[in-house]
Design an enzyme around this catalytic site. Structure first.
Site, PDB file in Angstrom:
ATOM      1  N   ARG A  51       0.794  -1.220   0.000  1.00  0.00           N
ATOM      2  CA  ARG A  51       0.000   0.000   0.000  1.00  0.00           C
ATOM      3  C   ARG A  51       0.828   1.273   0.000  1.00  0.00           C
ATOM      4  O   ARG A  51       0.567   2.197  -0.763  1.00  0.00           O
ATOM      5  CB  ARG A  51      -0.906   0.060   1.241  1.00  0.00           C
ATOM      6  CG  ARG A  51      -2.165  -0.727   1.113  1.00  0.00           C
ATOM      7  CD  ARG A  51      -2.539  -1.263   2.454  1.00  0.00           C
ATOM      8  NE  ARG A  51      -1.596  -2.309   2.800  1.00  0.00           N
ATOM      9  CZ  ARG A  51      -1.775  -3.602   2.491  1.00  0.00           C
ATOM     10  NH1 ARG A  51      -2.871  -3.983   1.908  1.00  0.00           N
ATOM     11  NH2 ARG A  51      -0.869  -4.503   2.791  1.00  0.00           N
ATOM     12  N   THR A  52       1.813   1.329   0.890  1.00  0.00           N
ATOM     13  CA  THR A  52       2.521   2.599   1.047  1.00  0.00           C
ATOM     14  C   THR A  52       3.268   2.949  -0.238  1.00  0.00           C
ATOM     15  O   THR A  52       3.147   4.056  -0.757  1.00  0.00           O
ATOM     16  CB  THR A  52       3.485   2.530   2.250  1.00  0.00           C
ATOM     17  OG1 THR A  52       2.741   2.104   3.386  1.00  0.00           O
ATOM     18  CG2 THR A  52       4.103   3.887   2.531  1.00  0.00           C
ATOM     19  N   LYS A  81      26.153  -4.365  -1.102  1.00  0.00           N
ATOM     20  CA  LYS A  81      27.616  -4.352  -1.232  1.00  0.00           C
ATOM     21  C   LYS A  81      28.260  -3.712  -0.025  1.00  0.00           C
ATOM     22  O   LYS A  81      29.465  -3.473   0.008  1.00  0.00           O
ATOM     23  CB  LYS A  81      28.012  -3.578  -2.491  1.00  0.00           C
ATOM     24  CG  LYS A  81      27.433  -4.134  -3.766  1.00  0.00           C
ATOM     25  CD  LYS A  81      27.902  -3.307  -4.964  1.00  0.00           C
ATOM     26  CE  LYS A  81      27.179  -3.723  -6.225  1.00  0.00           C
ATOM     27  NZ  LYS A  81      27.412  -2.779  -7.319  1.00  0.00           N
ATOM     28  N   ARG A 102      11.596   3.812   3.113  1.00  0.00           N
ATOM     29  CA  ARG A 102      11.241   2.888   4.200  1.00  0.00           C
ATOM     30  C   ARG A 102      12.477   2.060   4.508  1.00  0.00           C
ATOM     31  O   ARG A 102      13.179   1.603   3.605  1.00  0.00           O
ATOM     32  CB  ARG A 102      10.104   1.982   3.749  1.00  0.00           C
ATOM     33  CG  ARG A 102       9.894   0.797   4.678  1.00  0.00           C
ATOM     34  CD  ARG A 102       8.657   0.021   4.337  1.00  0.00           C
ATOM     35  NE  ARG A 102       7.459   0.772   4.661  1.00  0.00           N
ATOM     36  CZ  ARG A 102       6.231   0.252   4.653  1.00  0.00           C
ATOM     37  NH1 ARG A 102       6.047  -1.007   4.325  1.00  0.00           N
ATOM     38  NH2 ARG A 102       5.187   0.977   4.972  1.00  0.00           N
ATOM     39  N   HIS A 130       5.779   5.753  11.483  1.00  0.00           N
ATOM     40  CA  HIS A 130       5.216   5.625  10.131  1.00  0.00           C
ATOM     41  C   HIS A 130       4.243   6.804   9.987  1.00  0.00           C
ATOM     42  O   HIS A 130       3.027   6.633   9.957  1.00  0.00           O
ATOM     43  CB  HIS A 130       4.499   4.290  10.015  1.00  0.00           C
ATOM     44  CG  HIS A 130       4.104   3.893   8.628  1.00  0.00           C
ATOM     45  ND1 HIS A 130       4.169   4.741   7.540  1.00  0.00           N
ATOM     46  CD2 HIS A 130       3.624   2.710   8.147  1.00  0.00           C
ATOM     47  CE1 HIS A 130       3.739   4.102   6.463  1.00  0.00           C
ATOM     48  NE2 HIS A 130       3.412   2.881   6.804  1.00  0.00           N
TER      49      HIS A 130
HETATM   50  C1  NCD Z   1       2.291  -1.155   8.188  1.00  0.00           C
HETATM   51  C2  NCD Z   1       3.790  -0.952   8.307  1.00  0.00           C
HETATM   52  O1  NCD Z   1       4.520  -1.108   7.318  1.00  0.00           O
HETATM   53  O2  NCD Z   1       4.207  -0.595   9.388  1.00  0.00           O
HETATM   54  N1  NCD Z   1       1.853  -1.332   6.864  1.00  0.00           N
HETATM   55  C3  NCD Z   1       1.473  -0.247   6.117  1.00  0.00           C
HETATM   56  O3  NCD Z   1       2.295   0.577   5.761  1.00  0.00           O
HETATM   57  N2  NCD Z   1       0.179  -0.089   5.837  1.00  0.00           N
HETATM   58  C4  NCD Z   1       1.751  -2.190   9.097  1.00  0.00           C
HETATM   59  C5  NCD Z   1       2.336  -3.571   9.060  1.00  0.00           C
HETATM   60  O4  NCD Z   1       3.210  -3.905   8.258  1.00  0.00           O
HETATM   61  O5  NCD Z   1       1.869  -4.385   9.860  1.00  0.00           O
END
Ligand code: NCD
Length: 298
Positions: A51-52, A81, A102, A130
């Protein structure tokens, strides 16, 4: 807004402007289809994401920006590397106008922002934060409830390792009269540090031991997945599952939210209940991220 690293840097006014803009974009997306003309955005994900990453990428495309990406930066970038994060960021920041990243380190986004000369948007940093998830969570709550003050929010699942929970607590620190009801297995109870943030921001924390301890008129039940990959120990299975029988004990106005992916903490037998809004919540991520990119890049 230059960088978005933590919910701690946001004000109520920032959120109001961002959510108002998300509403405007949503009402007339065509008007914004060239807004990022000439801009290039990098998505750099060192951890899995559906999703993100995809909602950021569709947001970039829908705003007429260009995207450069590496699908799995942990395996397909020079970090394999032995390149340190700072070096990767220094180089990539010369290729584009913003980086959405991320990473598994709690301080990854901060470290990146220190060496980057373009905006860094934190799309999840280890067990830390997040922030863009919390933005779409709050936007969804504002749309559904018409307010962000005076809410009862139950938080469930992995309260130790869940960065979405940690950011949510910080973000709701901006609002008045929020009661948090925390229900989790003993080994996943909310750490003291976050209880302190709730209390220091004037909100209330209640530890729950069963669904019966959560008030029947709770506004939101926000469940999360056990983050098995973030611990060397076996964290076990979720004990507190929201299914039809559980949900039917709560009010007609109790909304069920989840950042997704869910594993088994929310049963599919409530997916068609109008109170189950997790897919709508995920969809809102696109509008909020479009608004955020406009604020950061325009
Ligand atoms: C979450 C995350 O990556 O922290 N996912 C997301 O971005 N919707 C939650 C998760 O991975 O459980």
């Amino acid at each position: 807004m230059k960088n978005l690293i933590s919910c701690e840097q946001l004000s109520k006014q920032d959120l109001k402007e961002l959510f108002d803009l998300a509403d405007v974009v949503r009402a007339n997306p065509k008007k914004y289809s060239n807004a990022l003309d000439g801009k290039v955005v990098t998505t750099l994900f060192f951890e899995p994401s559906t999703r993100t990453r995809l909602s950021f990428e569709t947001a970039i495309e829908r705003l007429g920006g260009k995207l450069i990406s590496t699908e799995n930066a942990r395996e397909n970038s020079s970090s394999t590397k032995g390149e340190i994060l700072e070096d990767t960021i220094s180089v990539v920041s010369g290729y584009s106008d913003a980086i959405v990243m991320r990473h598994s380190f709690n301080d990854a986004a901060e470290r990146a922002a220190r060496v980057s000369n373009i905006p860094i948007i934190n799309a999840g940093s280890g067990k830390g934060e997040h922030p863009t998830q919390s933005l779409l969570d709050a936007y969804t709550i504002r749309n559904k409830k018409g307010r962000l003050d005076n809410l009862k929010i139950a938080i469930l699942g992995d309260l130790v390792n869940g960065r979405t929970i940690h950011s949510l607590i910080k973000l709701f620190g901006l609002y008045e009269n929020i009661e948090f009801y925390a229900l989790s297995k003993e080994n996943l109870a909310l750490p003291e540090k976050y209880i302190k943030i709730i209390e220091d921001t004037g909100n209330k924390y209640y530890r729950c031991y069963s669904f019966d301890d959560i008030p029947k008129d709770v506004d939101i039940m926000y469940h999360t997945r056990i983050q098995a990959e973030r611990s060397d120990e076996d964290l076990g299975k979720e004990q507190f599952i929201i299914n039809k029988e559980v949900l039917d004990k709560f009010s007609d106005n109790t909304l069920v939210m989840h950042p997704l992916p869910r594993v088994d903490e929310i049963s599919t037998d409530i997916d068609n209940d109008k109170r189950a809004i997790y897919f709508e919540q995920a969809h809102n991520g696109m509008w909020v991220r479009m608004a955020l990119l406009l604020e950061v890049l325009e």
